[in-house]
Design a protein around this motif. Structure first.
Motif, PDB file in Angstrom:
ATOM      1  N   GLN A   1       0.829  -1.210   0.000  1.00  0.00           N
ATOM      2  CA  GLN A   1       0.000   0.000   0.000  1.00  0.00           C
ATOM      3  C   GLN A   1       0.860   1.255   0.000  1.00  0.00           C
ATOM      4  N   ARG A   2       1.965   1.223   0.754  1.00  0.00           N
ATOM      5  CA  ARG A   2       2.890   2.365   0.793  1.00  0.00           C
ATOM      6  C   ARG A   2       3.503   2.612  -0.579  1.00  0.00           C
ATOM      7  N   ILE A   3       3.874   1.531  -1.252  1.00  0.00           N
ATOM      8  CA  ILE A   3       4.467   1.676  -2.586  1.00  0.00           C
ATOM      9  C   ILE A   3       3.467   2.324  -3.537  1.00  0.00           C
ATOM     10  N   LEU A   4       2.232   1.856  -3.518  1.00  0.00           N
ATOM     11  CA  LEU A   4       1.209   2.413  -4.414  1.00  0.00           C
ATOM     12  C   LEU A   4       0.944   3.877  -4.112  1.00  0.00           C
TER      13      LEU A   4
ATOM     14  N   ILE B   1      13.369   2.053   0.922  1.00  0.00           N
ATOM     15  CA  ILE B   1      13.452   0.596   0.824  1.00  0.00           C
ATOM     16  C   ILE B   1      14.459   0.232  -0.268  1.00  0.00           C
ATOM     17  N   SER B   2      14.887  -1.018  -0.260  1.00  0.00           N
ATOM     18  CA  SER B   2      15.790  -1.507  -1.298  1.00  0.00           C
ATOM     19  C   SER B   2      14.990  -1.897  -2.541  1.00  0.00           C
ATOM     20  N   ARG B   3      15.687  -2.035  -3.654  1.00  0.00           N
ATOM     21  CA  ARG B   3      15.012  -2.518  -4.863  1.00  0.00           C
ATOM     22  C   ARG B   3      14.458  -3.920  -4.648  1.00  0.00           C
ATOM     23  N   GLY B   4      15.189  -4.724  -3.877  1.00  0.00           N
ATOM     24  CA  GLY B   4      14.715  -6.075  -3.587  1.00  0.00           C
ATOM     25  C   GLY B   4      13.376  -6.073  -2.886  1.00  0.00           C
ATOM     26  N   ALA B   5      13.201  -5.148  -1.927  1.00  0.00           N
ATOM     27  CA  ALA B   5      11.926  -5.038  -1.213  1.00  0.00           C
ATOM     28  C   ALA B   5      10.821  -4.611  -2.174  1.00  0.00           C
ATOM     29  N   PHE B   6      11.157  -3.696  -3.101  1.00  0.00           N
ATOM     30  CA  PHE B   6      10.171  -3.273  -4.099  1.00  0.00           C
ATOM     31  C   PHE B   6       9.774  -4.457  -4.980  1.00  0.00           C
ATOM     32  N   TYR B   7      10.781  -5.183  -5.483  1.00  0.00           N
ATOM     33  CA  TYR B   7      10.504  -6.278  -6.417  1.00  0.00           C
ATOM     34  C   TYR B   7       9.799  -7.457  -5.760  1.00  0.00           C
ATOM     35  N   HIS B   8       9.806  -7.491  -4.448  1.00  0.00           N
ATOM     36  CA  HIS B   8       9.041  -8.517  -3.740  1.00  0.00           C
ATOM     37  C   HIS B   8       7.540  -8.319  -3.951  1.00  0.00           C
ATOM     38  N   HIS B   9       7.126  -7.060  -4.215  1.00  0.00           N
ATOM     39  CA  HIS B   9       5.700  -6.732  -4.364  1.00  0.00           C
ATOM     40  C   HIS B   9       5.300  -6.431  -5.809  1.00  0.00           C
ATOM     41  N   PHE B  10       6.209  -5.841  -6.585  1.00  0.00           N
ATOM     42  CA  PHE B  10       5.906  -5.477  -7.969  1.00  0.00           C
ATOM     43  C   PHE B  10       7.092  -5.811  -8.860  1.00  0.00           C
TER      44      PHE B  10
ATOM     45  N   LEU C   1       1.919   1.352 -11.970  1.00  0.00           N
ATOM     46  CA  LEU C   1       1.001   2.231 -12.700  1.00  0.00           C
ATOM     47  C   LEU C   1      -0.264   1.475 -13.099  1.00  0.00           C
ATOM     48  N   ASP C   2      -0.094   0.249 -13.573  1.00  0.00           N
ATOM     49  CA  ASP C   2      -1.231  -0.583 -13.959  1.00  0.00           C
ATOM     50  C   ASP C   2      -2.151  -0.816 -12.766  1.00  0.00           C
ATOM     51  N   ASP C   3      -1.570  -1.130 -11.620  1.00  0.00           N
ATOM     52  CA  ASP C   3      -2.360  -1.392 -10.415  1.00  0.00           C
ATOM     53  C   ASP C   3      -3.138  -0.156 -10.000  1.00  0.00           C
TER      54      ASP C   3
END
Length: 199
Positions: free
Chosen positions: A18-21, A47-56, A63-65
């Motif tokens: 939710q934070r990322i979105l 956050i790290s890129r790894g944490a981002f890629y865990h969700h998207f 953007l699609d979401d």
């Protein structure tokens, strides 16, 4: 790019997804989708890129979401309204009120949804366009009901685009922090819409 200036504090209990979105929507709304890189997004989130890629898988997925989520919500709300409101004029008023309230409550997301649709790839863009069409078909159905009962003018695509454009483009100036402004917009827009659509 100074990204932190547009980031609102995360509500308590918000998940990382939710934070990322929300953060992405704020950055995309402030700077444009293509101007925000992965590094800036991850820095704003701390956050790290790894944490981002865990969700998207990508920024495009985010953007699609964002675009899909809010148009899907509007379609669901609109269908519920058509089930519950048999009077076409009351139905139009509720559709208008719900639309403005969703825009105000999710202003960065709806700004991105309306403004950045062309940044989506072919199939994704078409999916969001189809959601827009589904949503607009609910307004069309309401007007057609009103025309059948003699209270509204026959459906006109141009007239409907004009009415919906008035609501949609409120994202440019609407200030969600001012409850009086939102209430005034709902009253004024619904009044204008009904006057333009009544027989």
């Amino acid at each position: 790019m100074a990204t932190t200036e547009v980031i609102a504090a995360a509500p308590p209990g918000q998940t990382l997804q939710q934070r990322i979105l929300r953060t992405a929507a704020q950055l995309f709304a402030a700077h444009g989708f293509h101007a925000v890189g992965m590094q800036a997004l991850c820095e704003a989130l701390q956050i790290s890129r790894g944490a981002f890629y865990h969700h998207f898988r990508s920024k495009d997925d985010v953007l699609d979401d964002i675009c899909t989520r809010y148009m899907t919500e509007l379609v669901h709300m609109g269908r519920q309204t058509l089930k519950e409101e048999t009077d076409p004029e009351r139905c139009l008023q509720r559709l208008g009120q719900d639309l403005l309230q969703v825009i105000a409550a999710n202003l960065p997301e709806l700004t991105v949804c309306f403004r950045e649709i062309q940044s989506l790839g072919g199939e994704r863009r078409q999916k969001v366009i189809d959601l827009h069409r589904k949503y607009e078909s609910l307004w069309k159905e309401t007007v057609e009901r009103g025309a059948q009962t003699g209270v509204l003018l026959p459906y006109s695509r141009v007239r409907m685009k004009a009415v919906l454009g008035m609501y949609y483009y409120s994202y440019i100036w609407l200030n969600p922090a001012r409850a009086d402004e939102l209430a005034g917009a709902i009253t004024s827009f619904n009044d204008i819409a009904l006057k333009g659509l009544r027989k």
